[in-house]
Design an enzyme around this catalytic site. Structure first.
Site, PDB file in Angstrom:
ATOM      1  N   SER A 152       0.843  -1.197   0.000  1.00 58.12           N
ATOM      2  CA  SER A 152       0.000   0.000   0.000  1.00 58.12           C
ATOM      3  C   SER A 152       0.873   1.239   0.000  1.00 58.12           C
ATOM      4  O   SER A 152       2.013   1.218   0.481  1.00 58.12           O
ATOM      5  CB  SER A 152      -0.891   0.008   1.250  1.00 58.12           C
ATOM      6  OG  SER A 152      -1.502   1.273   1.438  1.00 58.12           O
ATOM      7  N   TYR A 165      -4.269  -1.379   9.499  1.00 58.86           N
ATOM      8  CA  TYR A 165      -4.008  -1.505   8.063  1.00 58.86           C
ATOM      9  C   TYR A 165      -2.546  -1.194   7.760  1.00 58.86           C
ATOM     10  O   TYR A 165      -1.887  -1.932   7.007  1.00 58.86           O
ATOM     11  CB  TYR A 165      -4.927  -0.552   7.301  1.00 58.86           C
ATOM     12  CG  TYR A 165      -4.832  -0.656   5.795  1.00 58.86           C
ATOM     13  CD1 TYR A 165      -5.559  -1.608   5.101  1.00 58.86           C
ATOM     14  CD2 TYR A 165      -4.028   0.223   5.060  1.00 58.86           C
ATOM     15  CE1 TYR A 165      -5.497  -1.694   3.712  1.00 58.86           C
ATOM     16  CE2 TYR A 165      -3.956   0.142   3.683  1.00 58.86           C
ATOM     17  CZ  TYR A 165      -4.690  -0.814   3.016  1.00 58.86           C
ATOM     18  OH  TYR A 165      -4.616  -0.891   1.649  1.00 58.86           O
TER      19      TYR A 165
END
Length: 261
Positions: A152, A165
């Site tokens: 990410s 996350y």
């Protein structure tokens, strides 16, 4: 890969790939891109309806694909998916470990412990399980391979209020580095992709995309828009192909300069 007169061919025809979370978003776009490149694709997806849709989309354009219902948080399910891949197509050359759930939205001082555990299970432990069984198959075959893990943009420029996350995606980068170190001797390349905000259903659920996006998109890159799933997919296909034959152990930004902001 063939190189002649400055022309580079990725030469993916006949390869076999697994794509997890291939029912929607980046996973779906990557599966379709691979299928369009002559790759035989296993659609590893927990949601049967979206998994079958991706399978049918690839087949409608002349490609080969098989949906295999898979829970990436279960070692037994992942192992069975790899066995199904070999049963259908005879081998495994490429793996795209994409399955994930959306970011949390809370401060570290207030995080929900159940959400934390679920996020790490789906977004990190699942990648470790996929790597375990994918690598065993590739090593047994003895013909190398390419694995791409979806990290990410949060690993390039962390944001507040996404502790679980962010921790999981940093973990994916760490797993990528370890797997690359351990498996280069087997001719297996392992890389990660770090996309910034990408126009997917997951993004739409996180933000109110019916409102003006001008202020929002300016937070996630220099090009004034979100990434399209196909743009991330094209990078994944490149890393999966022989065109990137001397690339391993990287976390490749697909971020429109997000890390520079």
């Amino acid at each position: 890969m063939t190189i002649a007169n400055g022309t580079i061919s990725m030469n993916l025809a006949g390869k076999v790939a697994v794509v997890t979370g291939a029912g929607t978003g980046i996973g779906r776009a990557t599966a379709i891109a691979l299928g369009g490149s002559g790759v035989k694709v296993i659609i590893a997806e927990i949601d049967a309806a979206t998994g079958v849709q991706t399978e049918q989309e690839i087949k409608s354009h002349g490609g080969q694909a098989v949906f295999v219902e898979t829970d990436v948080t279960s070692s037994e399910s992942v192992k069975a998916m790899i066995e199904s891949t070999v049963r259908h197509f005879g081998k495994l050359d490429i793996a795209i470990n994409n399955a994930a759930i959306s970011p949390d939205a809370m401060k570290i001082s207030e995080f929900d412990e159940e959400r934390w555990a679920k996020t790490l299970q789906v977004n990190l432990t699942s990648v470790a399980l996929c790597l375990k069984w994918e690598l065993q198959q590739m090593i047994e075959q003895g013909s190398g391979g390419s694995i791409v893990n979806l990290a990410s943009g949060a690993t390039l420029r962390p944001q507040a209020t996404m502790p679980a996350y962010t921790a999981a995606k940093y973990g994916v980068v760490g797993l990528t580095h370890v797997a690359a170190l351990e498996n280069g001797c087997h001719g297996i390349r392992v890389n990660a992709l770090a996309p910034s905000a990408t126009m997917t259903d997951m993004l739409a659920r996180r933000f109110d995309l019916d409102a003006s996006q001008d202020d929002l998109v300016s937070r996630f890159g220099l090009l004034g828009r979100f990434a399209r799933p196909e743009e991330v997919a094209h990078a994944a296909v490149w890393l999966a192909s022989a065109s990137s034959s001397f690339v391993t152990g990287i976390n490749m930004p697909i971020d429109a300069g997000f890390a520079l902001m």
